[in-house]
Each structure stands twice: as C-alpha cells, then as structure tokens.
Design a protein around this motif. Sequence first.
Motif, PDB file in Angstrom:
ATOM      1  N   ILE A   1       0.844  -1.191   0.000  1.00 57.45           N
ATOM      2  CA  ILE A   1       0.000   0.000   0.000  1.00 57.45           C
ATOM      3  C   ILE A   1       0.883   1.245   0.000  1.00 57.45           C
ATOM      4  CG2 ILE A   1      -2.029  -0.985   1.126  1.00 57.45           C
ATOM      5  CD1 ILE A   1      -0.933   0.068   3.798  1.00 57.45           C
ATOM      6  N   LEU A   2       0.302   2.361  -0.410  1.00 57.90           N
ATOM      7  CA  LEU A   2       0.970   3.653  -0.284  1.00 57.90           C
ATOM      8  C   LEU A   2       0.558   4.252   1.057  1.00 57.90           C
ATOM      9  CD1 LEU A   2       2.647   5.981  -1.617  1.00 57.90           C
ATOM     10  CD2 LEU A   2       0.451   6.921  -2.372  1.00 57.90           C
ATOM     11  N   VAL A   3       1.543   4.607   1.869  1.00 62.41           N
ATOM     12  CA  VAL A   3       1.286   5.227   3.171  1.00 62.41           C
ATOM     13  C   VAL A   3       1.736   6.686   3.089  1.00 62.41           C
ATOM     14  CG1 VAL A   3       1.733   5.101   5.640  1.00 62.41           C
ATOM     15  CG2 VAL A   3       1.715   3.012   4.286  1.00 62.41           C
ATOM     16  N   TYR A   4       0.941   7.600   3.657  1.00 62.79           N
ATOM     17  CA  TYR A   4       1.331   9.010   3.562  1.00 62.79           C
ATOM     18  C   TYR A   4       0.933   9.786   4.822  1.00 62.79           C
ATOM     19  CZ  TYR A   4      -3.555   9.862   2.082  1.00 62.79           C
ATOM     20  OH  TYR A   4      -4.932   9.942   2.006  1.00 62.79           O
ATOM     21  N   ASN A   5       1.587  10.925   4.973  1.00 63.63           N
ATOM     22  CA  ASN A   5       1.402  11.799   6.128  1.00 63.63           C
ATOM     23  C   ASN A   5       0.314  12.830   5.804  1.00 63.63           C
ATOM     24  OD1 ASN A   5       1.640  13.883   8.044  1.00 63.63           O
ATOM     25  ND2 ASN A   5       3.835  13.575   8.293  1.00 63.63           N
ATOM     26  N   LYS A   6      -0.865  12.639   6.373  1.00 65.51           N
ATOM     27  CA  LYS A   6      -1.975  13.545   6.064  1.00 65.51           C
ATOM     28  C   LYS A   6      -1.711  14.963   6.559  1.00 65.51           C
ATOM     29  CE  LYS A   6      -6.028  10.570   5.564  1.00 65.51           C
ATOM     30  NZ  LYS A   6      -7.428  10.360   5.992  1.00 65.51           N
TER      31      LYS A   6
ATOM     32  N   LEU B   1      -2.164  20.247  -0.042  1.00 64.43           N
ATOM     33  CA  LEU B   1      -2.660  19.087  -0.770  1.00 64.43           C
ATOM     34  C   LEU B   1      -3.867  18.507  -0.039  1.00 64.43           C
ATOM     35  CD1 LEU B   1       0.722  17.308  -1.578  1.00 64.43           C
ATOM     36  CD2 LEU B   1      -0.809  18.386  -3.252  1.00 64.43           C
ATOM     37  N   ASP B   2      -4.791  17.961  -0.796  1.00 62.94           N
ATOM     38  CA  ASP B   2      -5.978  17.344  -0.209  1.00 62.94           C
ATOM     39  C   ASP B   2      -5.564  16.051   0.504  1.00 62.94           C
ATOM     40  OD1 ASP B   2      -8.375  16.132   0.415  1.00 62.94           O
ATOM     41  OD2 ASP B   2      -9.290  16.445  -1.558  1.00 62.94           O
ATOM     42  N   PRO B   3      -5.724  15.970   1.824  1.00 60.18           N
ATOM     43  CA  PRO B   3      -5.294  14.786   2.569  1.00 60.18           C
ATOM     44  C   PRO B   3      -6.103  13.533   2.261  1.00 60.18           C
ATOM     45  CG  PRO B   3      -6.517  16.251   3.992  1.00 60.18           C
ATOM     46  CD  PRO B   3      -6.312  16.995   2.711  1.00 60.18           C
ATOM     47  N   GLU B   4      -7.231  13.708   1.585  1.00 62.50           N
ATOM     48  CA  GLU B   4      -8.067  12.560   1.225  1.00 62.50           C
ATOM     49  C   GLU B   4      -7.854  12.144  -0.232  1.00 62.50           C
ATOM     50  OE1 GLU B   4      -9.535  11.142   3.662  1.00 62.50           O
ATOM     51  OE2 GLU B   4      -9.006  12.806   4.998  1.00 62.50           O
ATOM     52  N   LYS B   5      -6.903  12.794  -0.896  1.00 56.30           N
ATOM     53  CA  LYS B   5      -6.656  12.483  -2.305  1.00 56.30           C
ATOM     54  C   LYS B   5      -5.171  12.162  -2.497  1.00 56.30           C
ATOM     55  CE  LYS B   5      -7.328  14.274  -6.991  1.00 56.30           C
ATOM     56  NZ  LYS B   5      -7.741  15.441  -7.814  1.00 56.30           N
ATOM     57  N   ALA B   6      -4.844  10.884  -2.477  1.00 53.66           N
ATOM     58  CA  ALA B   6      -3.457  10.446  -2.625  1.00 53.66           C
ATOM     59  C   ALA B   6      -3.090  10.333  -4.112  1.00 53.66           C
ATOM     60  CB  ALA B   6      -3.266   9.094  -1.941  1.00 53.66           C
TER      61      ALA B   6
ATOM     62  N   PHE C   1       1.126  11.806  13.938  1.00 57.38           N
ATOM     63  CA  PHE C   1       0.312  12.555  12.979  1.00 57.38           C
ATOM     64  C   PHE C   1      -0.678  11.561  12.360  1.00 57.38           C
ATOM     65  CE2 PHE C   1       4.403  11.368  11.054  1.00 57.38           C
ATOM     66  CZ  PHE C   1       3.983  10.491  10.059  1.00 57.38           C
ATOM     67  N   GLU C   2      -1.624  12.089  11.601  1.00 57.50           N
ATOM     68  CA  GLU C   2      -2.627  11.216  10.994  1.00 57.50           C
ATOM     69  C   GLU C   2      -2.047  10.501   9.783  1.00 57.50           C
ATOM     70  OE1 GLU C   2      -7.292  11.289   9.469  1.00 57.50           O
ATOM     71  OE2 GLU C   2      -6.245  13.173   9.885  1.00 57.50           O
ATOM     72  N   VAL C   3      -2.092   9.194   9.827  1.00 59.52           N
ATOM     73  CA  VAL C   3      -1.548   8.370   8.750  1.00 59.52           C
ATOM     74  C   VAL C   3      -2.637   8.096   7.714  1.00 59.52           C
ATOM     75  CG1 VAL C   3      -0.564   6.115   8.155  1.00 59.52           C
ATOM     76  CG2 VAL C   3       0.146   7.290  10.259  1.00 59.52           C
ATOM     77  N   GLY C   4      -2.285   8.300   6.462  1.00 60.84           N
ATOM     78  CA  GLY C   4      -3.204   7.998   5.367  1.00 60.84           C
ATOM     79  C   GLY C   4      -2.740   6.777   4.606  1.00 60.84           C
ATOM     80  N   THR C   5      -3.667   6.064   4.003  1.00 54.56           N
ATOM     81  CA  THR C   5      -3.332   4.897   3.189  1.00 54.56           C
ATOM     82  C   THR C   5      -4.031   4.994   1.844  1.00 54.56           C
ATOM     83  OG1 THR C   5      -5.124   3.646   4.238  1.00 54.56           O
ATOM     84  CG2 THR C   5      -2.911   3.332   5.122  1.00 54.56           C
ATOM     85  N   ALA C   6      -3.402   4.435   0.805  1.00 53.36           N
ATOM     86  CA  ALA C   6      -3.972   4.495  -0.539  1.00 53.36           C
ATOM     87  C   ALA C   6      -3.474   3.316  -1.368  1.00 53.36           C
ATOM     88  CB  ALA C   6      -3.596   5.813  -1.214  1.00 53.36           C
TER      89      ALA C   6
END
Length: 433
Positions: A142-147, A155-160, A283-288
Amino acid sequence: MNLRKLAVLSLGIMMSISAYSKENIIFWHAMSGESQQALEKIVNDYNKSQNDVHVDAIFQGSYEESIVKFKAVAGTKEAPNLVQMNDISTSFMYKSGAIIPMNDFIEKDTTFNIGKLDDVLLNYYKINGKLYSMPFNSSTAILVYNKDAFKEVGLDPEKAPKSYKEIEEYSKKLVKKNSNGIVDRYGFSIISYAWFIEQLLANDNSLYVDQENGRNGNNPTKVAYENQLPTILNWIQNMNKEKLAINYGRDWDATRSAFSSGKVAMFLDSSAGLTALIQNSNFEVGTAFIPNESGVFNGSVIGGGSLWITNSNNEAKEKAAWDFVKYAVSKDVQAVWSSNTGYFPVNTESYETPTMKETMTKMPQFKIVVDELKATNKNTATQGAILGVFPDVREKMVETMEAVSEGKDGTKASQDVAKASNKIITRYNRINK
C-alpha cells in the motif's frame, strides 16, 4: 497415601493419558515478535478447544532459514506435519513431492466451505487451477502518507497520488528544506526490497516471467518485464536525483522510522506493518492504493505466507493437520489474528465479527487494504510469479534498486538485471530438467 494425594495423582495420570492419546502434529513456522505471540495463542486455544489433536508449534527462524531446514528433511520421518512458507517458496514446495495439495483435503471435507475465503488470496496459491497451500498470513503493498504534511502544503489529505507522475508532483510540494538548503523532509521513499518492484509491475499489468508467470506448470525460461521495468527504474532514479526521494536501503524499520519521525511524507509499505506504523506516528496516517504509470489501478500481488501439509504417509496426522488448518482460517480466529498482527483476514466473514469491526473503527486505514484487495483484477499479472529461483532473482533486483537510487540509469539497469536474472533461470532449468 491419603485420599487427597491419590486423587491428585489419579488426575495427573488421566491428564497424561489424555494428552498422550491426542494425535500430535509438528508445525514449523517463521513468525517472530508480536506475530509469534499471536500465533502461539491460536495454537494454544486450538489445543484446548478439542481432545483429538495437539499441535506443537516450533519457530524455525526466518522464511529463508525455514526453507533450508525443510529441504534437509523433506520426505523423511523428520519432516514436520505442517509448515508455514512465504509466497516465493511456492514453486519449490509445489515441485518438492513432499506435500499434499490442499485441494485434496477440501474435496473430501463436505463441512469446509472454501467460498468464505478470499478469491484473490486463493488465486496466488493455485497452480493450474488447483490450490496447493492455504493462505494464512496475507499482506499486500500500500501507499502510506502523512496527512498532516499534505494539509501543510495545501494538498488534499483525502486524495493520494495514483501515478508515478503524480507522486513526483506531490513530492515537489512536500519536500521541505531548512535555511541551509538541507532537506528536512523528502516527498517519497521506497524500500530496497524486490517485492515492491513486483507489485508495481503487476499494477502495470506486466508479467514478471514467461510461461504465464510460471503458472502453467512449466519452468519459466526468462523474465517478461523488459518493456515496463525501465519506466519504473527511471522514475525511481529521477526521484532520487532531484532529491524528491531518499533511499534508506534494505532495512524496513529505517524507512518506517523516517516516516514516523516526519522525514519522509510518502512511502510504499506492506499492509502487515500498518498497525505499528499508526501507533508510532504522532500525525494522521493515510493509506492508498499503490501507484502505477497510468494511474488506473490494475491490482496488487499477495505477499506473506501460507500453510502446507506434508506427505507423511500417516493419514491420521495428515487429517489432524487439516483440522488445525480449518481452525486457523475460521472467521473468528482470522479476525483476532488480523487485529493483533496487521495481516488481513483470509476469511471474508471475519469482517462481520465484533473483533474486526472494532479494529476497523479504531484504524479506518485498514479499509484501503480491503478495498485494494477487492479492486484487484484477477489476472495472470496480479496472480504473481512462480519461480524456482525467486530468492536469487530477487537479490539481483534489490542490487538493481540500490544502484538506481545511487544514480545508475534506469534503462541500463533494467537491461542488466534482466540479463543477470535470465542467466540464473537458465542455470536452474539446466540443473532441474
């Protein structure tokens, strides 16, 4: 002897007889740390749940160490009754002659419903349509990112990002330099582990080797990624050259620590590491979904490991091993296993259990893992490659990733790794006619 002592002694004898009367099976595994603790709990709970089988779980070291040990005893009385192997050991296990296809047990057991297991997971461990091992500890990339970093740079934190080009564009915004021009935060990183290249190739709908990715029962004769690999390697080379990305080598923990400490804004990881990553980041971790060239998702390849029942010429032990396998992939067991380790459930019914629902509520990032699995197209590319010399070929790809990160031209690197890999495959086929 008084009656109290006699009663205690009698109870002890009865317990010993009961334990002895159980069918004892040896289970070799490669889980360590928290995963080992979770696995041992599954085994202990199973042993307590019934009176017919006792499983003795024995840690054998890493997957690489396990397969060396298994090769030494395969087909002998010293072999375990059940063994856990990683994904790239599939070719060896399939051709070893030392295992019984899982399909044989499923066809005889009318109580087992294979329809409750995920098709994508089963697909990896099928050869010519026949299931040879049971998926157990499954993961995907998966792609993991720093929201928070996304929000910081607008950048939109909900759009990876979905494509290589978008990751490059996002990284240009995410890179942060201090007053001396030194980079404090890089946009992206990829661990020097060949599995990630395999994932990107599959998502680009590219086979890794010929012979239908080695899935038609024949040994592959050469690699099949020459057209797509240069695109991936040139992208990685350019990202590092422009200081948009940084490479921390083969150490998974080094890249994960860099992400959790805010030094990297995005990276590719295994879904199995997600729980710890969320817990260790402030911090809030995002996944995509993982990216590809086009930005249109094709699918990911299953990683992790599976369970193999060995041919012991002892029907009672083989049936006992099968009974434990059924227990290990039951919905409640898989829900607990997933919640405690980060591997996702192989049983689709696990998602409806209270345990898994609670986990998904606490860590909604796991939804992406499930969605990615569901969105994966079931084709030869995403099924993954079967290759007898996969460890050797993977090592060549890791060396190539390291060279590209240090500046080697991606096209030249692609040509060199294809040539080196083909030599390894040709040598293997010559020895194993």
